[in-house]
Enzyme design. Structure first.
Site, mmCIF file in Angstrom:
data_model
loop_
_atom_site.group_PDB
_atom_site.id
_atom_site.type_symbol
_atom_site.label_atom_id
_atom_site.label_comp_id
_atom_site.label_asym_id
_atom_site.label_seq_id
_atom_site.Cartn_x
_atom_site.Cartn_y
_atom_site.Cartn_z
ATOM 1 N N SER A 178 3.781 7.538 -31.002
ATOM 2 C CA SER A 178 4.534 8.089 -32.122
ATOM 3 C C SER A 178 3.953 9.462 -32.421
ATOM 4 C CB SER A 178 4.433 7.111 -33.294
ATOM 5 O OG SER A 178 5.271 7.514 -34.345
ATOM 6 N N HIS B 69 8.659 7.303 -30.460
ATOM 7 C CA HIS B 69 9.479 7.427 -31.663
ATOM 8 C C HIS B 69 10.090 8.821 -31.669
ATOM 9 C CE1 HIS B 69 6.950 4.186 -33.874
ATOM 10 N NE2 HIS B 69 7.751 3.693 -32.959
ATOM 11 N N ASP C 145 3.712 0.099 -35.143
ATOM 12 C CA ASP C 145 4.501 -0.272 -33.970
ATOM 13 C C ASP C 145 3.595 -0.253 -32.734
ATOM 14 O OD1 ASP C 145 6.862 -1.037 -32.736
ATOM 15 O OD2 ASP C 145 7.611 1.007 -32.469
#
Ligand SMILES: C[S@@+](CC[C@H](N)C(=O)[O-])C[C@H]1O[C@@H](n2cnc3c(N)ncnc32)[C@H](O)[C@@H]1O
Lengths: 194, 269
Positions: free
Chosen positions: A18, A45, A138
């Protein structure tokens, strides 16, 4: 459990990240060697509206070809694949990629957990999961699934990560086999199947 | 996670008890969805879940509603809608009457997006939009034209990126967390249940949109559904799929011509 340094019989290396992970990839991807009988799948992401910019950037930097991902494309060894924006990326049997527009997971679509879990089910011990920088949880559940299916779990050293939260969370809960700096991650990928 | 063999047993039972064939759905997504409802509804043993599905038709319906992925948006992929507005609608506008079909319309956000485009092009009055889905519950929502108010910010941005020039909020009335879209937009819509796996063609259309539905199907079923669309499409009509879907493997490339980079094809013969 300690894994041996050299990973063999690997079919897929799946990398999740991310915020801040692009920096790590910009160091790793330009230095890659041709992939020996495995593919790299990258799940980052990204903005919903970012249709092609990430793929273009990674293609430009990586010295391994980036193949476009569409529904049910074959996952071929030797190439890099990138999860498209606004879809979850899943793995079908017989080396096929599939897409899904279901709810965001961890506020994200693509979600790293979703792809990691799906890859773990299909590739089991032939999977290496690498989690990079980010400021979200995540990826941790996904790494746990990879571990449970006998795959290899790698986490970027939080000290080397722009955003240490995501790797730290994974280290706490997912029992990584390796915690590595960027150049060590590169060395590990290069050593796979050799 | 449930086991592969459990999933196959469920697929067989559903076919045997209800005649619905999930056998051609993509397994990776289907398995996640079944796993999700299994845990959501608090089951611990798969056989309990199976017998509930077998013997409780209400529960079976809930399961089908929950395993179909109904996530949708207004003006998803603004670039697609820009091509629709600038290239496709002017061509459709030359017809005296325009028939459109949204297959797998879910809760209708896409159908309302289309109605707005048609209205702005001055074509809504001579259009009819059929919108179908397998899931009866989402069709009920779609008929109402009521969407969550919290989504309107994102949708109005999408609308603007799609080339919309009006004040987006003039299309709905905001009230207690919901946005009720103007009835005028819904007047030309016909909603009905239609199953792409087993139902046949029901009309001839000038444009068919089936976006982000084929990704849930395996290659054989995709081919069958594309052929169903081909049978239902007038010559020179348009077929639109999701941004990551293609007709390439399903139908002769000489029959269809792709429109720019978008997933829009025109039937040329
Ligand atoms: C992800 S939604 C797509 C919504 C919208 N077209 C879009 O792109 O935003 C997929 C829809 O396909 C529907 N569907 C799944 N299987 C179907 C079938 N066999 N026949 C008709 N519709 C189906 C689901 O109920 C769901 O509403």
């Amino acid at each position: 459990m300690e894994k041996s340094e050299i990973i063999s019989d690997c079919k897929v290396v799946i990398i999740g990240g991310s915020a801040g992970s692009l920096n790590a990839l910009m160091q790793i991807l330009p230095e890659l060697r041709p992939l020996k009988d495995f593919s790299i799948v990258i799940v980052l992401h990204r903005k919903n509206t970012d249709d092609q910019t990430l793929e273009d950037l990674l293609s430009l930097k990586a010295n391994v070809e980036v193949k476009p991902v569409e529904d049910k494309v074959p996952l071929l060894p030797g190439f890099i694949y990138v999860a498209p924006s606004n879809y979850h990326l899943l793995f079908e049997k017989e080396n096929i990629l599939a897409l899904d527009t279901s709810e965001k997971i961890n506020y994200s679509r693509p979600s790293i957990d979703v792809s990691f879990e799906s890859a773990a089910e299909i590739y089991g011990t032939s999977l290496v999961g690498i989690l990079l920088s980010g400021s979200n949880t995540d990826g941790t559940e996904g790494l746990k699934a990879i571990k449970a299916h006998g795959g290899t779990v790698v986490v970027q050293n939080p000290l080397a990560a722009d955003m240490p939260f995501m790797p730290n969370n994974a280290i706490l809960y997912a029992e990584p086999d390796f915690i590595l700096n960027n150049h060590e991650i590169l060395k590990l990928i290069i050593s796979i199947n050799s | 996670m449930i086991e592969d063999i459990e999933l196959e047993t469920l697929i067989n039972d559903v076919y045997e008890y209800y005649g619905f064939d999930f056998g051609s759905y993509s397994r990776a997504s289907l398995k996640r969805r079944v796993n999700r409802i299994f845990h959501l509804d608090g089951f611990t043993h798969f056989h309990e879940f199976l017998s509930r599905v077998r013997y409780d038709p209400e529960y079976y319906k809930r399961m089908v509603d929950e395993i179909t992925v109904n996530v949708t948006e207004m003006f998803r992929d603004p670039a697609f809608y820009r091509v629709l507005r600038n290239e496709i609608l002017p061509l459709l506008g030359t017809k005296p009457f325009i028939r459109l079909w949204h297959a797998g319309c879910s809760t209708g956000e896409e159908v309302y997006s289309m109605a707005i485009m048609l209205k702005e092009a001055g074509l809504l009055h001579k259009s009819i939009i059929y919108a179908t889905d397998i899931n009866a519950t989402v069709l009920e929502t779609a008929k109402k034209g009521i969407f969550p108010l919290r989504m309107m910010k994102e949708y109005s941005e999408n609308y603007r990126d799609a080339g919309g020039l009006e004040d987006f909020s003039s299309y709905y009335i905001a009230n207690y967390g919901i946005a009720k879209f103007n009835e005028e937009l819904g007047e030309k819509m016909v909603f009905s249940q239609h199953n792409l796996v087993s139902d046949t063609s029901f009309n001839e259309f000038d444009m068919i949109l089936c976006r982000n539905v084929l990704i849930y199907f395996d290659n054989d079923l995709q081919k069958r559904v594309i052929n169903l669309f081909d049978e239902s499409l007038a010559v020179l009509g348009f077929l639109a799929l999701g941004t990551k879907e293609t007709i390439k493997y399903s139908i002769s490339p000489t029959k269809y011509k792709q429109f720019e980079k978008e997933k829009i094809w025109r039937k040329v013969k």
